[in-house]
Design a protein around this motif. Structure first.
Motif, PDB file in Angstrom:
ATOM      1  N   ARG A 114       0.838  -1.214   0.000  1.00 15.24           N
ATOM      2  CA  ARG A 114       0.000   0.000   0.000  1.00 15.24           C
ATOM      3  C   ARG A 114       0.863   1.250   0.000  1.00 15.24           C
ATOM      4  NH1 ARG A 114      -3.459  -2.911   3.752  1.00 15.24           N
ATOM      5  NH2 ARG A 114      -2.420  -1.843   5.462  1.00 15.24           N
ATOM      6  N   GLU A 115       1.938   1.222   0.754  1.00 14.79           N
ATOM      7  CA  GLU A 115       2.850   2.372   0.802  1.00 14.79           C
ATOM      8  C   GLU A 115       3.510   2.591  -0.559  1.00 14.79           C
ATOM      9  OE1 GLU A 115       4.649   5.650   2.374  1.00 14.79           O
ATOM     10  OE2 GLU A 115       3.113   4.429   3.332  1.00 14.79           O
ATOM     11  N   GLU A 116       3.899   1.518  -1.212  1.00 14.39           N
ATOM     12  CA  GLU A 116       4.506   1.627  -2.546  1.00 14.39           C
ATOM     13  C   GLU A 116       3.504   2.172  -3.562  1.00 14.39           C
ATOM     14  OE1 GLU A 116       7.673   1.110  -3.863  1.00 14.39           O
ATOM     15  OE2 GLU A 116       8.199   1.181  -1.737  1.00 14.39           O
ATOM     16  N   GLU A 117       2.265   1.697  -3.491  1.00 13.15           N
ATOM     17  CA  GLU A 117       1.225   2.203  -4.394  1.00 13.15           C
ATOM     18  C   GLU A 117       0.986   3.694  -4.160  1.00 13.15           C
ATOM     19  OE1 GLU A 117      -2.255  -0.167  -3.815  1.00 13.15           O
ATOM     20  OE2 GLU A 117      -1.325  -1.956  -4.692  1.00 13.15           O
ATOM     21  N   ARG A 118       0.959   4.106  -2.901  1.00 14.82           N
ATOM     22  CA  ARG A 118       0.760   5.515  -2.573  1.00 14.82           C
ATOM     23  C   ARG A 118       1.905   6.370  -3.123  1.00 14.82           C
ATOM     24  NH1 ARG A 118       2.352   9.143   0.846  1.00 14.82           N
ATOM     25  NH2 ARG A 118       3.657   7.770   2.082  1.00 14.82           N
ATOM     26  N   ARG A 119       3.116   5.879  -3.012  1.00 13.01           N
ATOM     27  CA  ARG A 119       4.277   6.615  -3.530  1.00 13.01           C
ATOM     28  C   ARG A 119       4.207   6.751  -5.050  1.00 13.01           C
ATOM     29  NH1 ARG A 119       9.048   3.728  -0.265  1.00 13.01           N
ATOM     30  NH2 ARG A 119       8.626   4.652   1.757  1.00 13.01           N
ATOM     31  N   THR A 120       3.846   5.676  -5.734  1.00 12.32           N
ATOM     32  CA  THR A 120       3.820   5.733  -7.201  1.00 12.32           C
ATOM     33  C   THR A 120       2.675   6.615  -7.698  1.00 12.32           C
ATOM     34  OG1 THR A 120       2.542   3.672  -7.285  1.00 12.32           O
ATOM     35  CG2 THR A 120       4.938   3.508  -7.555  1.00 12.32           C
ATOM     36  N   GLU A 121       1.565   6.690  -6.955  1.00 17.05           N
ATOM     37  CA  GLU A 121       0.472   7.576  -7.352  1.00 17.05           C
ATOM     38  C   GLU A 121       0.905   9.032  -7.287  1.00 17.05           C
ATOM     39  OE1 GLU A 121      -2.954   6.868  -4.983  1.00 17.05           O
ATOM     40  OE2 GLU A 121      -3.333   4.899  -5.861  1.00 17.05           O
ATOM     41  N   HIS A 122       1.697   9.386  -6.326  1.00  8.58           N
ATOM     42  CA  HIS A 122       2.133  10.775  -6.167  1.00  8.58           C
ATOM     43  C   HIS A 122       3.279  11.127  -7.109  1.00  8.58           C
ATOM     44  CE1 HIS A 122      -0.477  10.468  -2.834  1.00  8.58           C
ATOM     45  NE2 HIS A 122      -0.035  11.514  -2.177  1.00  8.58           N
ATOM     46  N   GLN A 123       3.880  10.145  -7.727  1.00  8.88           N
ATOM     47  CA  GLN A 123       5.019  10.398  -8.589  1.00  8.88           C
ATOM     48  C   GLN A 123       4.659  10.349 -10.070  1.00  8.88           C
ATOM     49  OE1 GLN A 123       7.967   7.569  -7.428  1.00  8.88           O
ATOM     50  NE2 GLN A 123       8.474   8.634  -5.537  1.00  8.88           N
ATOM     51  N   LYS A 124       3.372  10.280 -10.411  1.00  7.06           N
ATOM     52  CA  LYS A 124       2.985  10.208 -11.814  1.00  7.06           C
ATOM     53  C   LYS A 124       3.297  11.532 -12.494  1.00  7.06           C
ATOM     54  CE  LYS A 124      -0.537   6.736 -11.346  1.00  7.06           C
ATOM     55  NZ  LYS A 124      -1.951   6.426 -11.410  1.00  7.06           N
TER      56      LYS A 124
END
Length: 133
Positions: free
Chosen positions: A115-125
């Motif tokens: 979940r933390e990795e998904e959250r990071r990748t969403e903010h880095q789009k």
């Protein structure tokens, strides 16, 4: 070609081959201990014995009993009160390498990490636009 090795138990020098990983003296002692434990557990009244009861009755070290169980020489399916320690917490288990509690903790940590990795990748789009000039 034969390889010389020191016995891990008594430090004696012996010729190592594919079958033995300890000197003959220690191997014979271990076999004698296995026969003692096996004869004790063959009796119907002893099949429900715990690890401590077996150690007390046979005078075989617990570490050696665990070795017999892990190597498959003692089948714990036949003995309901025997087990071996979880690799992480030491709780007695009957199958696998980890107890259910440790498995669930690891799964929770993995889910949290995902979940933390998904959250990071969403903010880095990054969004690109095409300029048609």
């Amino acid at each position: 070609m034969a390889e010389l090795m020191n016995c891990p138990k008594c430090n004696a020098l012996f010729v190592k081959n594919q079958m033995n990983v300890m000197c003959n003296t220690c191997f014979n002692e271990e076999e004698k201990a296995f026969k003692t434990v096996h004869q004790f557990l063959r009796k119907r009244e002893n099949r429900a014995a715990t690890m401590d009861q077996i150690v007390h009755a046979t005078e075989v070290e617990e570490a050696l009993l665990l070795k017999f169980i892990r190597s498959g020489r003692l089948k714990i399916t036949q003995f309901p009160n025997l087990g071996y320690p979880c690799d992480q917490c030491g709780h007695l288990i009957r199958e696998g390498k980890l107890c259910d509690r440790c498995i669930s903790e690891i799964k929770k940590e993995l889910e949290l990490h995902m979940r933390e990795e998904e959250r990071r990748t969403e903010h880095q789009k990054t969004y690109f636009s095409i300029n048609k000039d």
